[in-house]
Scaffold this motif. Structure first.
Motif, short mmCIF file in Angstrom:
data_model
loop_
_atom_site.label_atom_id
_atom_site.label_comp_id
_atom_site.label_asym_id
_atom_site.label_seq_id
_atom_site.Cartn_x
_atom_site.Cartn_y
_atom_site.Cartn_z
N VAL A 259 0.85 -1.20 0.00
CA VAL A 259 0.00 0.00 0.00
C VAL A 259 0.89 1.25 0.00
CG1 VAL A 259 -1.68 1.30 1.37
CG2 VAL A 259 -1.88 -1.18 1.20
N GLY A 260 0.57 2.19 -0.86
CA GLY A 260 1.35 3.42 -0.94
C GLY A 260 2.71 3.23 -1.58
N GLY A 261 2.87 2.19 -2.37
CA GLY A 261 4.18 1.85 -2.90
C GLY A 261 4.34 2.02 -4.39
N PHE A 262 5.27 1.28 -4.97
CA PHE A 262 5.63 1.43 -6.37
C PHE A 262 6.16 0.09 -6.89
CE2 PHE A 262 9.01 2.70 -3.51
CZ PHE A 262 10.10 1.96 -3.94
N PRO A 263 6.09 -0.16 -8.20
CA PRO A 263 6.63 -1.41 -8.74
C PRO A 263 8.14 -1.43 -8.67
CG PRO A 263 5.89 0.02 -10.50
CD PRO A 263 5.46 0.68 -9.22
N VAL A 264 8.69 -2.61 -8.48
CA VAL A 264 10.14 -2.76 -8.42
C VAL A 264 10.53 -4.08 -9.07
CG1 VAL A 264 10.06 -3.81 -6.11
CG2 VAL A 264 12.15 -2.69 -6.87
N ASP A 265 11.64 -4.09 -9.77
CA ASP A 265 12.13 -5.34 -10.36
C ASP A 265 12.86 -6.14 -9.30
OD1 ASP A 265 12.62 -6.54 -13.31
OD2 ASP A 265 14.33 -7.01 -12.01
N VAL A 266 12.68 -7.45 -9.32
CA VAL A 266 13.28 -8.29 -8.30
C VAL A 266 14.80 -8.21 -8.30
CG1 VAL A 266 13.49 -10.43 -9.61
CG2 VAL A 266 12.96 -10.53 -7.15
N SER A 267 15.39 -7.80 -9.41
CA SER A 267 16.85 -7.65 -9.46
C SER A 267 17.33 -6.59 -8.48
CB SER A 267 17.31 -7.29 -10.88
OG SER A 267 16.80 -6.03 -11.27
N LYS A 268 16.46 -5.67 -8.08
CA LYS A 268 16.80 -4.64 -7.10
C LYS A 268 16.69 -5.16 -5.67
CE LYS A 268 17.26 -1.66 -10.43
NZ LYS A 268 18.62 -1.23 -10.87
N ALA A 269 16.01 -6.29 -5.50
CA ALA A 269 15.83 -6.91 -4.18
C ALA A 269 15.81 -8.42 -4.36
CB ALA A 269 14.54 -6.43 -3.54
N PRO A 270 16.93 -9.01 -4.83
CA PRO A 270 16.93 -10.43 -5.22
C PRO A 270 16.70 -11.40 -4.07
CG PRO A 270 19.17 -9.55 -5.18
CD PRO A 270 18.24 -8.38 -5.01
N TRP A 271 16.80 -10.93 -2.83
CA TRP A 271 16.56 -11.76 -1.66
C TRP A 271 15.09 -11.86 -1.31
CZ3 TRP A 271 15.20 -7.07 -0.13
CH2 TRP A 271 16.06 -6.00 -0.44
N THR A 272 14.23 -11.10 -2.01
CA THR A 272 12.79 -11.16 -1.77
C THR A 272 12.19 -12.33 -2.53
OG1 THR A 272 12.71 -8.75 -1.55
CG2 THR A 272 10.62 -9.89 -1.88
N VAL A 273 11.53 -13.25 -1.82
CA VAL A 273 10.97 -14.44 -2.46
C VAL A 273 9.49 -14.56 -2.11
CG1 VAL A 273 13.21 -15.61 -2.37
CG2 VAL A 273 11.51 -16.03 -0.56
N ALA A 274 8.79 -15.35 -2.92
CA ALA A 274 7.37 -15.65 -2.68
C ALA A 274 7.23 -17.09 -2.24
CB ALA A 274 6.57 -15.41 -3.96
N LEU A 275 6.30 -17.36 -1.33
CA LEU A 275 5.97 -18.72 -0.94
C LEU A 275 4.73 -19.13 -1.72
CD1 LEU A 275 6.44 -18.66 2.94
CD2 LEU A 275 8.15 -18.69 1.11
N SER A 276 4.75 -20.37 -2.21
CA SER A 276 3.72 -20.80 -3.15
C SER A 276 3.22 -22.21 -2.90
CB SER A 276 4.29 -20.71 -4.59
OG SER A 276 3.50 -21.43 -5.51
N SER A 277 1.92 -22.41 -3.07
CA SER A 277 1.30 -23.73 -3.16
C SER A 277 0.08 -23.58 -4.07
CB SER A 277 0.88 -24.27 -1.80
OG SER A 277 0.08 -25.43 -1.96
N ARG A 278 0.20 -24.00 -5.31
CA ARG A 278 -0.92 -23.89 -6.24
C ARG A 278 -2.07 -24.79 -5.84
NH1 ARG A 278 3.69 -23.10 -9.17
NH2 ARG A 278 3.73 -21.37 -10.69
#
Length: 287
Positions: A37-56
Motif C-alpha cells: 500500500v502506498g508503494g511502487f513497482p520494483v524489479d526483483v533484481s533490485k531486491a533479489p533476496w525477496t521471495v514468494a511462498l507458493s502452493s498452487r
C-alpha cells in the motif's frame, strides 16, 4: 490486514486460501493514490533476496499459488513468518504440502523468470505465540541453493538501522489497497522506523493488539498511506542495506496512527544464535 487465527483488527498479514477467511471489510479504506500500500513497482533484481511462498494446490494458479513472502539470508536459508506455516493456512503441516515452493528471482508471479525451489525442511520458532504474535518467524531450508548475491545480511541488536526515523523499504506481492486487490508484480513502499514508545502508544493492548519491543519493530508513516498488507506476511523490511524486520501484523492497511508491526530481526538472530559465520551455507541453531 492480518489472518484468521488472530483478532479481527490486529491480524497477521497473510493471503488466505479461502477469501472469506480474512475479514477484509474490517480494513479501513486508504487514499486513492495508495498503491504493498502506498508503494511502487520494483524489479526483483533490485531486491533479489525477496521471495514468494507458493502452493498452487492450496491457493490456486491465478498468482502462481503465492500466499506469503520470505527473504533469503543464506543460499539455502529463507526466513518467513511463523503464522504462514500454520495448518489453518496450508491445510496440513508444511512438510505434507507436496507442492510447497519458494519462488525466487521472479518479478511477475506468472512469468517463467527465476526458479521455483522445493523446501527440504521447515523449522517454526517454538517460542512463537499466535495470540500476541511474538516470535513470529520460521526458517525454510531450500533443496537447492540460491546465488550468494541473492541473499541479504541481517541487522544485529544495536545496529543504526533500528534507529527511529530511519527510512526503510518493505517488499511484497500483497494487497495494494486494503480491499483485496492483489498484484502479480513485486512492489515496494518506503516507510520509517518508529520508536518503541510510539509503537506502544499505537498498540497498547486490547482489540488492536499489543506491541512487544523485545521481539517486534514497527514502521510506517504517521499520516498512514504506506504499509504492508494481506499477502505480504513474512516479507522483508530493509533499512541501511540490511534486513531489520519480517512483515507480521497490524491494524488495517495504511491507517494513520496504526503502523505495520514486524518481527524484529535482531531477536531472530539471537534465537538462532546467528553470528554471520554460518551465513555462507545456511546453518542455523535452534536455541
Amino acid at each position: 490486514m492480518r489472518h484468521p487465527i488472530a483478532r479481527a483488527l490486529a491480524r497477521p498479514l497473510i493471503l488466505a486460501a479461502v477469501a472469506a477467511a480474512i475479514p477484509l471489510a474490517s480494513a479501513a479504506p486508504v487514499a486513492a493514490d495508495s498503491i504493498v500500500v502506498g508503494g511502487f513497482p520494483v524489479d526483483v533484481s533490485k531486491a533479489p533476496w525477496t521471495v514468494a511462498l507458493s502452493s498452487r494446490d492450496r491457493f490456486g494458479g491465478t498468482r502462481a499459488g503465492q500466499f506469503c513472502g520470505g527473504v533469503a539470508v543464506a543460499p539455502t536459508t529463507v526466513l518467513t513468518a511463523a503464522h504462514c506455516m500454520g495448518e489453518d493456512v496450508l491445510g496440513a503441516p508444511p512438510e505434507q504440502v507436496s507442492d510447497f515452493r519458494v519462488i525466487a528471482g521472479r518479478t511477475d508471479l506468472l512469468s517463467d523468470q527465476g526458479a521455483e525451489i522445493a523446501i527440504r525442511e521447515v523449522w517454526v520458532n517454538p517460542g512463537y505465540d499466535p495470540q500476541s504474535n511474538a516470535g513470529d518467524f520460521a526458517v525454510l531450508t531450500l533443496a537447492e541453493p540460491l546465488p550468494q548475491d541473492a541473499v541479504i545480511a541481517m541487522s544485529a541488536a544495536g545496529d543504526p538501522a533500528y534507529e527511529p526515523g530511519t527510512r526503510a523499504t518493505v517488499y511484497g506481492w500483497g494487497d495494494v489497497t486494503g480491499g483485496g486487490d492483489y498484484v502479480r508484480r513485486l512492489r515496494a513502499a518506503y516507510v520509517h522506523v518508529m520508536s518503541d514508545a510510539r509503537c506502544g502508544e499505537a498498540y497498547p493492548g486490547g482489540g488492536d493488539g499489543t506491541f512487544l519491543a523485545d521481539s517486534m519493530l514497527c514502521a510506517g508513516e504517521e499520516r498512514g498511506g504506506r504499509d504492508a498488507c494481506q499477502g505480504d506476511s513474512g516479507g522483508p523490511l530493509v533499512a541501511r542495506g540490511k534486513l531489520v524486520g519480517l512483515v507480521s501484523w497490524g491494524s488495517g492497511c495504511g491507517r494513520a496512527g496504526q503502523p505495520g508491526v514486524y518481527t524484529r530481526v535482531s531477536e531472530v538472530m539471537r534465537t538462532l544464535d546467528w553470528d554471520g559465520r554460518n551465513a555462507a551455507d545456511g546453518r542455523h541453531g535452534t536455541a
